[in-house]
Scaffold this active site. Structure first.
Site, PDB file in Angstrom:
ATOM      1  CG  ASN A 121      35.317  17.441 -24.964  1.00 37.50           C
ATOM      2  OD1 ASN A 121      35.253  18.657 -24.829  1.00 37.50           O
ATOM      3  ND2 ASN A 121      34.242  16.710 -25.272  1.00 37.50           N
ATOM      4  CG  ASP A 127      32.395  10.990 -31.412  1.00 38.78           C
ATOM      5  OD1 ASP A 127      31.384  11.629 -31.734  1.00 38.78           O
ATOM      6  OD2 ASP A 127      33.540  11.285 -31.802  1.00 38.78           O
ATOM      7  CG  ASP A 172      25.795  12.795 -35.111  1.00 42.44           C
ATOM      8  OD1 ASP A 172      25.354  13.962 -34.955  1.00 42.44           O
ATOM      9  OD2 ASP A 172      26.836  12.552 -35.729  1.00 42.44           O
TER      10      ASP A 172
HETATM   11  N1  CTP Z   1      27.820  16.201 -32.793  1.00 43.88           N
HETATM   12  C1  CTP Z   1      26.603  15.875 -32.253  1.00 43.88           C
HETATM   13  N2  CTP Z   1      26.435  14.688 -31.610  1.00 43.88           N
HETATM   14  C2  CTP Z   1      27.461  13.810 -31.524  1.00 43.88           C
HETATM   15  C3  CTP Z   1      28.711  14.115 -32.088  1.00 43.88           C
HETATM   16  C4  CTP Z   1      28.878  15.332 -32.716  1.00 43.88           C
HETATM   17  O1  CTP Z   1      25.675  16.679 -32.323  1.00 43.88           O
HETATM   18  N3  CTP Z   1      27.258  12.660 -30.891  1.00 43.88           N
HETATM   19  C5  CTP Z   1      27.966  17.478 -33.516  1.00 43.88           C
HETATM   20  C6  CTP Z   1      28.883  18.496 -32.848  1.00 43.88           C
HETATM   21  O2  CTP Z   1      28.171  19.341 -31.979  1.00 43.88           O
HETATM   22  C7  CTP Z   1      29.413  19.247 -34.064  1.00 43.88           C
HETATM   23  C8  CTP Z   1      29.440  18.216 -35.157  1.00 43.88           C
HETATM   24  O3  CTP Z   1      28.552  17.191 -34.748  1.00 43.88           O
HETATM   25  O4  CTP Z   1      28.524  20.243 -34.484  1.00 43.88           O
HETATM   26  C9  CTP Z   1      30.759  17.620 -35.474  1.00 43.88           C
HETATM   27  O5  CTP Z   1      31.355  17.094 -34.328  1.00 43.88           O
HETATM   28  P1  CTP Z   1      32.690  16.262 -34.438  1.00 43.88           P
HETATM   29  O6  CTP Z   1      33.010  15.683 -33.104  1.00 43.88           O
HETATM   30  O7  CTP Z   1      33.755  17.077 -35.102  1.00 43.88           O
HETATM   31  O8  CTP Z   1      32.276  15.153 -35.491  1.00 43.88           O
HETATM   32  P2  CTP Z   1      31.967  13.650 -35.367  1.00 43.88           P
HETATM   33  O9  CTP Z   1      30.714  13.410 -36.128  1.00 43.88           O
HETATM   34  O10 CTP Z   1      31.971  13.189 -33.965  1.00 43.88           O
HETATM   35  O11 CTP Z   1      33.178  13.023 -36.185  1.00 43.88           O
HETATM   36  P3  CTP Z   1      34.664  12.632 -35.708  1.00 43.88           P
HETATM   37  O12 CTP Z   1      34.732  12.815 -34.221  1.00 43.88           O
HETATM   38  O13 CTP Z   1      34.791  11.239 -36.134  1.00 43.88           O
HETATM   39  O14 CTP Z   1      35.559  13.545 -36.457  1.00 43.88           O
END
Ligand code: CTP
Length: 408
Positions: free
Chosen positions: A213, A282, A311
């Protein structure tokens, strides 16, 4: 533009050593950050670099002699440190360290150090041969300097101008600048251990291709630097970036989300604070190929299957509910409805503080504006350089930790 040393007078002292050539670059870097630099050199330093060079770079008269007739009252040793924010000796030779330890006052630079007002900090950047540095006499002197409240910056290890290898190299000008800037920051995280993730992750498709990304890592690296400036011991787990590691920060490099997860979970015990700034993928490719996928003439494109990555933040937050540590901070990059999605994401991840920003506007930029979400609502931190925001965030985290310890 916000300059880290705007309006600060820095007395830059040079003692004798080949590292004087680096002092020229340091002087320039200090000036670029807005400092007014007053250079003072020992007689030995003038054998390594000309006063004219330092004068041209600093834009101020350089002094080398206690009896310099250009200061009418002959009080250079007093006047030069008045109004100064700090005195930095770089390079600081073994002999100059000895002089500082004994309160010597037989040349302008040592007298000026002795006569500086007590509130003006003294920082020294040792530079000498490895044997000189490791000699018990030097080590004794350095220990005494530290005990006297002098900040000893470095030295670094590596190849030396004399051809030998080991500790004794002066820190690089950029590192010295960063250390000086850090010395002015409040030590709100002194004694705390902070774990930070930064950058993108890279999910392989085959040995030469992958999915990633647009995260540059700049915000995560700024948070790491700000936490270190605030006195914390910082471990940075970083996805692929081209950024230099902030001085004094320990860094573990990873590529994929699963590697980041392993590195973080291995390091979590003992951490006081976890800040997940990384843009973690993700999903990963469930069926990456061991060999480069070849294009088939007229064939169909490869089919990728995806699996969900762990996560990291939510897992760390779940361990917090057992021990109370680490205090977890998340970042959320949203492309719309930031206020609504940010508040919901904080609850979903089970964390006390979440930092929201508009993802595609901030990736790769030097500036950002962020919104802090906590149990009381949200606070907007207006657009500013990422390092400025990172310092504000660190201070907000420290405030919340303080409140927490008052409550327990
Ligand atoms: N994060 C993480 N591990 C993942 C995905 C996200 O630790 N597999 C953490 C990121 O480092 C950040 C927070 O979660 O601090 C939010 O990341 P974000 O990508 O905005 O949220 P998601 O939970 O992935 O939700 P979405 O992409 O559906 O908005």
């Amino acid at each position: 533009m916000s300059l880290d040393l705007n309006g600060k007078k820095i007395v830059l002292g040079l003692s004798g050593g080949v590292a004087c050539y680096k002092a020229a670059e340091l002087c320039r870097a200090l000036v670029k950050q807005g400092a007014s630099v007053q250079v003072v050199m020992t007689e030995a330093a003038t054998h390594f670099i000309g006063a004219v060079t330092m004068q041209a770079l600093s834009g101020h008269t350089v002094y080398t002699d206690q009896w310099d007739p250009r200061i009418a009252n002959n009080m250079a040793h007093i006047d030069l440190t008045r109004g100064a924010a700090a005195v930095l000796i770089a390079p600081c030779s073994a002999d100059f360290i000895r002089k500082l330890v004994h309160g010597a006052s037989d040349d302008l630079l040592s007298t000026l150090c002795l006569a500086r007002p007590r509130h003006v900090p003294l920082l020294v950047a040792p530079a000498m041969n490895v044997e000189m540095w490791e000699n018990p006499a030097t080590q004794r002197n350095v220990a005494q300097l530290r005990a006297d409240g002098v900040a000893v910056l470095g030295p670094a290890a590596g190849e030396q101008a004399c051809g030998e290898t080991g500790l004794g190299r002066m820190l690089e000008p950029q590192d010295l600048l960063d250390e000086l800037v850090a010395s002015f920051q409040p030590k709100v995280l002194a004694g705390k251990r902070v774990l930070i993730t930064a950058g993108p992750t890279f999910e392989p498709i085959d040995p030469v291709r992958g999915i990633t990304n647009l995260s540059s890592g700049k915000m995560g690296y700024a948070v790491a630097r700000a936490a270190r400036e605030a006195g914390a011991e910082v471990l940075l787990v970083s996805g692929p970036t081209t950024l230099p590691t902030p001085h004094g920060v320990r860094r573990i490099d990873v590529q994929s989300a699963r590697q980041m997860y392993e590195a973080v979970m291995g390091a979590v015990p003992g951490q006081h604070i976890f800040v997940g700034v990384a843009a973690v993928a993700d999903w990963r490719v469930a069926n990456p190929s061991d060999q480069k996928v070849k294009k088939q003439e007229g064939g169909a494109p490869p089919q990728l299957r995806f699996e969900q990555n762990p996560d990291i933040l939510a897992t760390v937050a779940a361990t917090t509910s057992l021990s109370g540590w680490p205090y977890c901070v998340g970042f959320a990059a949203e492309s719309e409805n930031l206020l609504e999605f940010g508040a919901a994401k904080r609850e979903k991840k089970g964390i006390p503080l979440l930092v929201g920003n508009i993802g595609h506007h901030t990736f790769g930029q030097d500036d950002n504006s962020i919104v802090l979400f906590d149990e009381t609502g949200h606070t907007v931190l207006p657009r500013a350089p990422k390092l400025v925001l990172a310092r504000q965030l660190v201070s907000e985290i420290a405030k919340r930790l303080e409140q927490r310890s008052l409550l327990t």
